[in-house]
Structure formats: structure tokens, C-alpha cells
Design a protein around this motif. Structure first.
Motif, PDB file in Angstrom:
ATOM      1  N   PHE A 266      20.582  -5.831  -1.164  1.00  0.00           N
ATOM      2  CA  PHE A 266      21.828  -5.779  -0.408  1.00  0.00           C
ATOM      3  C   PHE A 266      21.936  -6.947   0.567  1.00  0.00           C
ATOM      4  N   ASP A 267      20.837  -7.259   1.249  1.00  0.00           N
ATOM      5  CA  ASP A 267      20.852  -8.313   2.261  1.00  0.00           C
ATOM      6  C   ASP A 267      20.687  -9.712   1.670  1.00  0.00           C
ATOM      7  N   GLY A 268      20.329  -9.790   0.383  1.00  0.00           N
ATOM      8  CA  GLY A 268      20.144 -11.089  -0.250  1.00  0.00           C
ATOM      9  C   GLY A 268      18.908 -11.825   0.228  1.00  0.00           C
ATOM     10  N   VAL A 269      17.798 -11.093   0.433  1.00  0.00           N
ATOM     11  CA  VAL A 269      16.557 -11.713   0.898  1.00  0.00           C
ATOM     12  C   VAL A 269      15.442 -11.425  -0.097  1.00  0.00           C
ATOM     13  N   LYS A 270      14.347 -12.169   0.040  1.00  0.00           N
ATOM     14  CA  LYS A 270      13.197 -11.996  -0.837  1.00  0.00           C
ATOM     15  C   LYS A 270      12.277 -10.899  -0.298  1.00  0.00           C
ATOM     16  N   PRO A 271      11.400 -10.359  -1.142  1.00  0.00           N
ATOM     17  CA  PRO A 271      10.437  -9.366  -0.664  1.00  0.00           C
ATOM     18  C   PRO A 271       9.561  -9.932   0.446  1.00  0.00           C
ATOM     19  N   ASP A 272       9.182  -9.077   1.377  1.00  0.00           N
ATOM     20  CA  ASP A 272       8.310  -9.468   2.475  1.00  0.00           C
ATOM     21  C   ASP A 272       6.865  -9.380   2.014  1.00  0.00           C
ATOM     22  N   SER A 273       6.097 -10.429   2.242  1.00  0.00           N
ATOM     23  CA  SER A 273       4.719 -10.485   1.754  1.00  0.00           C
ATOM     24  C   SER A 273       3.830  -9.397   2.361  1.00  0.00           C
ATOM     25  N   ARG A 274       4.246  -8.827   3.489  1.00  0.00           N
ATOM     26  CA  ARG A 274       3.448  -7.781   4.121  1.00  0.00           C
ATOM     27  C   ARG A 274       3.439  -6.483   3.313  1.00  0.00           C
ATOM     28  N   MET A 275       4.263  -6.437   2.270  1.00  0.00           N
ATOM     29  CA  MET A 275       4.281  -5.271   1.392  1.00  0.00           C
ATOM     30  C   MET A 275       3.233  -5.344   0.286  1.00  0.00           C
ATOM     31  N   SER A 276       2.493  -6.440   0.196  1.00  0.00           N
ATOM     32  CA  SER A 276       1.664  -6.696  -0.990  1.00  0.00           C
ATOM     33  C   SER A 276       0.628  -5.603  -1.237  1.00  0.00           C
ATOM     34  N   GLU A 277      -0.015  -5.100  -0.188  1.00  0.00           N
ATOM     35  CA  GLU A 277      -1.022  -4.050  -0.391  1.00  0.00           C
ATOM     36  C   GLU A 277      -0.387  -2.768  -0.916  1.00  0.00           C
ATOM     37  N   ALA A 278       0.783  -2.405  -0.381  1.00  0.00           N
ATOM     38  CA  ALA A 278       1.482  -1.211  -0.853  1.00  0.00           C
ATOM     39  C   ALA A 278       1.900  -1.382  -2.312  1.00  0.00           C
ATOM     40  N   ILE A 279       2.325  -2.582  -2.674  1.00  0.00           N
ATOM     41  CA  ILE A 279       2.716  -2.838  -4.064  1.00  0.00           C
ATOM     42  C   ILE A 279       1.529  -2.656  -4.995  1.00  0.00           C
ATOM     43  N   GLU A 280       0.376  -3.128  -4.592  1.00  0.00           N
ATOM     44  CA  GLU A 280      -0.810  -2.960  -5.445  1.00  0.00           C
ATOM     45  C   GLU A 280      -1.225  -1.493  -5.520  1.00  0.00           C
ATOM     46  N   MET A 281      -0.978  -0.731  -4.473  1.00  0.00           N
ATOM     47  CA  MET A 281      -1.224   0.707  -4.500  1.00  0.00           C
ATOM     48  C   MET A 281      -0.335   1.368  -5.556  1.00  0.00           C
ATOM     49  N   ILE A 282       0.919   0.938  -5.604  1.00  0.00           N
ATOM     50  CA  ILE A 282       1.863   1.461  -6.601  1.00  0.00           C
ATOM     51  C   ILE A 282       1.438   1.036  -8.003  1.00  0.00           C
ATOM     52  N   ARG A 283       1.034  -0.210  -8.143  1.00  0.00           N
ATOM     53  CA  ARG A 283       0.620  -0.720  -9.458  1.00  0.00           C
ATOM     54  C   ARG A 283      -0.614   0.032  -9.968  1.00  0.00           C
ATOM     55  N   ALA A 284      -1.519   0.342  -9.064  1.00  0.00           N
ATOM     56  CA  ALA A 284      -2.747   1.022  -9.455  1.00  0.00           C
ATOM     57  C   ALA A 284      -2.489   2.437  -9.964  1.00  0.00           C
ATOM     58  N   ALA A 285      -1.377   3.036  -9.538  1.00  0.00           N
ATOM     59  CA  ALA A 285      -1.052   4.400  -9.965  1.00  0.00           C
ATOM     60  C   ALA A 285      -0.393   4.441 -11.339  1.00  0.00           C
ATOM     61  N   ARG A 286      -0.007   3.284 -11.880  1.00  0.00           N
ATOM     62  CA  ARG A 286       0.627   3.263 -13.201  1.00  0.00           C
ATOM     63  C   ARG A 286      -0.412   3.558 -14.280  1.00  0.00           C
ATOM     64  N   GLN A 287      -0.068   4.442 -15.200  1.00  0.00           N
ATOM     65  CA  GLN A 287      -0.957   4.845 -16.273  1.00  0.00           C
ATOM     66  C   GLN A 287      -0.968   3.802 -17.396  1.00  0.00           C
ATOM     67  N   PRO A 288      -1.952   3.827 -18.267  1.00  0.00           N
ATOM     68  CA  PRO A 288      -2.011   2.859 -19.372  1.00  0.00           C
ATOM     69  C   PRO A 288      -0.766   2.861 -20.251  1.00  0.00           C
TER      70      PRO A 288
END
Length: 331
Positions: A266-288
Motif C-alpha cells: 500500500f505504501d509503495g516501500v520495500k520490505p524492512d530488513s529487520r524482518m529477516s529472522e521472522a521470515i526465516e521462522m516462517i520459511r522453516a515451518a513450510r513442509q516439504p
């Protein structure tokens, strides 16, 4: 339907499995995962009112504009009964139902034709001190949902916007326990408040003051990487990586990341790098097989189920997890 192992994969998601869904979910798969032309997903979205879950919820609306006879609790809710003692609160009353219809993409014109906003103004009162519905009450999360639903239905919610500006805490966020004297923000309350403000800005265009409030609240969560205590760096709670749909009021890294995705678009901005650990937490929960599993829904009365039981692959979580990772990886 083909088994998940053999389903066609796009962005590592089992696409045919996701597409074989209620229109409330399918149109979001078409828009956010498949990136179909607008005419495709808009046609699916238009079906929300006429079939499936959306139609079922609309059929439950009372003649006075409410659902289950109450604003936040059903009319027959016993505040001293088993539900109040731990069997789970009911999720069938007006606010929760409006939240679902809005999040599922129902065209608000359907409810405007029913004069829903006017009927609620006339007939619905909060269980807290009998306050009028569209004025909100004292709880940040309840007021956030009221702000979002009001903006969606075209209600004048200026008073609620002012309320959020006045009740922001010194650290930039919000806490429903402000009425008990709390001066430190809550992850749950801050995320829900941000969602309400974003829904208002999306519907109305927003103002400098609402954008500044969203920025301050976002900083509160980003400074904590969406999951850490600022003081110690430790996990803020066991619910951070417990992914369950519907989200209801509960914070999780996935719930927060999906909000930040929507806000950034909505704001037209890029993702904030401070989210990177949370993103990897989400990625780790994805099943094969590309899915995310339902962790376990909050107990309580519902009109009907809209997702998988605990431990099973969740279409909603898979949609949300996939679009968050696609947004992050393609930024």
C-alpha cells in the motif's frame, strides 16, 4: 484432487490444492500466488456473496443488522458459564463475523444494500457499558476491528481514529491493558491496532497523522524483529511461531509479516530488513510439500469451520505463508 506430492508447484505451493477452495480463499490465491489478471480474481471475488462461506455468513444476519444478537458476544452468552470459564469464547457475534466477511473480500455494497451500518448504529451496543457500536469502547483490539469494519462500510470513523492517536503509548504502540495502567505496548494489541489503521488508510487514503501513527507502531515491532523482547532479545512468547488460522486476535510472526506485506504494498516501500529472522521462522515451518500445518485453532463457538484441523495442512496458512515469502524473496 491430486495428492499434495504430485500437485503442480508454483513458488513451492501446491497450486491445484489451493485453487480447489471456497471463493473467499481462491480469489486470493489467484491474485497473490498466481498473479492472474485482475478480471480473473475479481470475478472469483464477486462470488463470495453468492456461494460458500460468504453466503452462509450473510444468511445468519439478524433483522436488526447484528449476528448472534450481540456486538462482541452472542446474546445468549453466559458470562458466568462454561464458555467464560475456559471452553473458549464464541466467535459468532457481529464484530467477528464482519471481520471474516471483510477479510474474505466481500463487496461492502452487499451489506450497504442491507443498511447494515445504519442498523448497527441503531441497534447494537457494546457489552462494555452499553456504548454505541460505531463509537467503539476501551479495548484497542475491539476498536481496531471497529475502525476497519467502519471504514469498509463507509461509516464516519473519525472519532475512532482520534482515539488511536490519543491512546498510543510512549514506546509507539498500543496495549489493551492501558485501562489497567499499563504504559508498555503489547505485540498483540499493536499489530491489531496497525491492521485497523491500515484498513482505514486503504479505504480512505489516510492522512499524515494516521500514516505517522502506523509508522510509529510498525517501529515498535520492527525494533524487536517481530519476535524478540527489546530488553533481553529473547522470544517474546510461545505464540510467536504458533501459526493457526483464523488469526483472531493472536499475534504470530506469520500474522505480523502478512500485515507488513500488505502495508508495504500500500505504501509503495520495500520490505524492512529487520524482518529477516521472522521470515526465516516462517520459511522453516513450510513442509516439504509446500504447505503449512494448522497449529490448533482457538476453541469456541463458530458458525462453521473454514480450515483444517490441528496438525493437518492448512490452505489458509499455505496461502498466507506463500505470499509472504514470494513478496520477500522477489523484493
Amino acid at each position: 484432487m491430486p495428492p499434495l506430492e504430485s500437485a503442480a508447484m508454483t513458488s513451492e505451493a501446491p497450486i491445484e490444492w489451493l485453487r480447489d477452495s471456497d471463493p473467499a480463499l481462491r480469489w486470493q490465491v489467484e491474485r497473490d500466488v498466481l498473479h492472474e489478471p485482475a478480471e480473473v480474481w475479481e470475478a472469483t471475488r464477486a462470488r463470495v456473496a453468492a456461494e460458500g462461506w460468504g453466503k452462509q455468513l450473510l444468511a445468519q444476519q439478524d433483522s436488526d443488522g447484528q449476528w448472534a444478537g450481540g456486538a462482541f458476544f452472542p446474546a445468549d452468552y453466559d458470562f458466568d458459564g462454561p464458555e467464560a470459564e475456559g471452553d473458549g469464547m464464541p466467535w459468532t457475534a457481529t464484530t467477528w463475523t464482519l471481520n471474516s466477511l471483510r477479510e474474505w473480500g466481500l463487496n461492502p455494497a452487499v451489506l450497504r444494500e442491507r443498511c447494515t451500518a445504519d442498523l448497527l448504529a441503531e441497534n447494537s451496543r457494546w457489552e462494555y457499558e452499553n456504548l454505541p457500536y460505531w463509537s467503539g469502547e476501551v479495548d484497542c483490539c475491539i476498536n481496531a476491528w471497529t475502525l476497519a469494519n467502519g471504514a469498509w462500510l463507509g461509516v464516519d470513523v473519525t472519532g475512532l481514529i482520534d482515539w488511536f492517536l490519543e491512546h498510543r503509548l510512549p514506546d509507539g504502540g498500543w496495549n489493551c491493558d492501558w485501562v489497567e495502567g499499563s504504559t508498555r505496548s503489547s505485540f498483540h494489541s499493536t499489530l491489531n491496532s496497525l491492521k485497523g489503521l491500515l484498513a482505514n488508510d486503504t479505504a480512505t487514503g489516510g492522512t499524515d497523522t494516521t500514516r505517522e501513527a502506523r509508522q510509529a507502531g510498525s517501529e515498535y515491532l520492527l525494533q524487536r524483529n517481530l519476535w524478540r523482547r527489546l530488553s533481553t532479545g529473547e522470544r517474546v512468547g510461545p505464540w510467536v511461531d504458533r501459526f493457526a488460522y483464523p488469526f483472531r486476535w493472536t499475534y504470530s510472526a506469520l500474522n505480523a509479516a502478512d500485515h507488513f506485506r500488505e502495508a508495504a504494498l500500500f505504501d509503495g516501500v520495500k520490505p524492512d530488513s529487520r524482518m529477516s529472522e521472522a521470515i526465516e521462522m516462517i520459511r522453516a515451518a513450510r513442509q516439504p510439500d509446500g504447505t503449512w500445518l494448522q497449529a490448533g485453532r482457538q476453541p469456541g463457538r463458530v458458525w462453521f469451520e473454514t480450515d483444517a484441523p490441528p496438525g493437518a495442512p492448512s490452505k489458509w496458512l499455505t496461502l498466507i505463508g506463500t505470499r509472504v515469502l514470494d513478496w520477500w524473496d522477489n523484493a
